[in-house]
Enzyme design. Sequence first.
Site, PDB file in Angstrom:
ATOM      1  NE  ARG A  54      -2.703   0.310   3.448  1.00  0.00           N
ATOM      2  CZ  ARG A  54      -2.211   0.952   4.509  1.00  0.00           C
ATOM      3  NH1 ARG A  54      -1.986   2.254   4.456  1.00  0.00           N
ATOM      4  NH2 ARG A  54      -1.934   0.297   5.624  1.00  0.00           N
ATOM      5  CE1 TYR A 107     -14.941   9.719 -17.335  1.00  0.00           C
ATOM      6  CE2 TYR A 107     -14.089   9.889 -15.098  1.00  0.00           C
ATOM      7  CZ  TYR A 107     -14.716   9.152 -16.100  1.00  0.00           C
ATOM      8  OH  TYR A 107     -15.113   7.865 -15.857  1.00  0.00           O
ATOM      9  CG  ASP A 179      -7.071  14.469 -16.606  1.00  0.00           C
ATOM     10  OD1 ASP A 179      -6.340  13.841 -17.399  1.00  0.00           O
ATOM     11  OD2 ASP A 179      -8.061  13.958 -16.050  1.00  0.00           O
ATOM     12  CE  LYS A 204     -10.453   6.207 -19.720  1.00  0.00           C
ATOM     13  NZ  LYS A 204     -10.238   6.371 -18.278  1.00  0.00           N
TER      14      LYS A 204
END
Length: 395
Positions: A54, A107, A179, A204
């Site tokens: 983590r 988005y 972004d 993506k």
Amino acid sequence: MATKRTLMRPDILEDGASRPVVNGIQPSVVYASETPDALDAQYEGRVQGYTYAREGHPNAALLARAIARMEGMEEGLTLGSGMAAVTAVLMGLCRAGDHVLGGDQLYGRSLRLMNEDLPRLGIATSLADPTDAAAFAAALRPETRLVLIEVVSNPTLRVADIDGIAALCREKGVTLVVDNTFTTPTAIRPVDHGADIVIHSVTKLLAGHSDVTLGWVAAKDPAQRKAIYDFAVTTGMTPSPFDCWLAERGLMTFGLRFARTQETAERLAAHLAGQAGVIRVLYPTRADHPDRARAQGLLKGQGCNMVSFEIEGGRAAANAFTKGAEALAFAPTLGDVGTTLSHPASSSHRALSPEGRAKLGISEGFFRVSVGLEEPDALLAAFDAGLAAARDAAA
């Protein structure tokens, strides 16, 4: 140093005289240290190592460094998704009483985070047109902590005035977050235009095969970098080692994929513009794109792989189009090796009211296309089949 054996795991693969050409997957959740002093040295940054996945693991670190090199950033952080990256920035850096200003065509899930989740936690938000730096100047407040924009908006492909907004943020001491998922470092490196923090949905174009879910973020300021990291670790935004390994593989072909899909996208945009029943086509290099001049400067003449278009006939025609274009995947994603169609009104922007979508220019006949690697003539034929079906439905 040879790996220390334990009673439970006596057979650990050792390094040999040769080395693998491809990095291996390191699925271990925990890492053993020699002594408490050695662990202290690791946590204090005096030696490199891992403790618990983590907090970081080798495959995530390899991928983060590779993307950082592409973006011209000192280092980066790999997270479990693109939205994890957005959330880690907003929640890691903002507190109750702060204000966040975002582009009005972010988005869909970023918009939801802005409109619903942050206000619930006492963080005020508002939206402005990112193509107009004056609109952003008017929307800034004394308590504005952070500005979030995309270089090219989703799904209408408007091009942000990143230089103007960056100058405004510098003047006001506001952090600029960009972004860069749609455009990628090949088209633009936001840090070269004044961005303080850069985000990617690695899912993506960078990974490129629709088989991983990952995000990435990098901050220039070490204090901001630590705050983002601490929030991500505390909230468990851990990326899968297997996904990181697949994404690293995807990066090897990214440049080739980007060049081919961009070339086909420009051809598709020109083809769609000449078809009956098509109301408009949006592609940054087209002469009729509202931000073409800015795109030419910012993106160095590149248009990237996304095309948006609108057809006549509303939802009935849209349904007919997706059925008629049966060779194309109707799926709410982008950046895959195969072309995908997205219908924002029923997917990414479905949470908006019809009036809200109309304000952004998103009708029931509006589609976003992520162009893939298909043979171009076959791809155009698939769109022609869909348009013929849409025309029949609208007749």
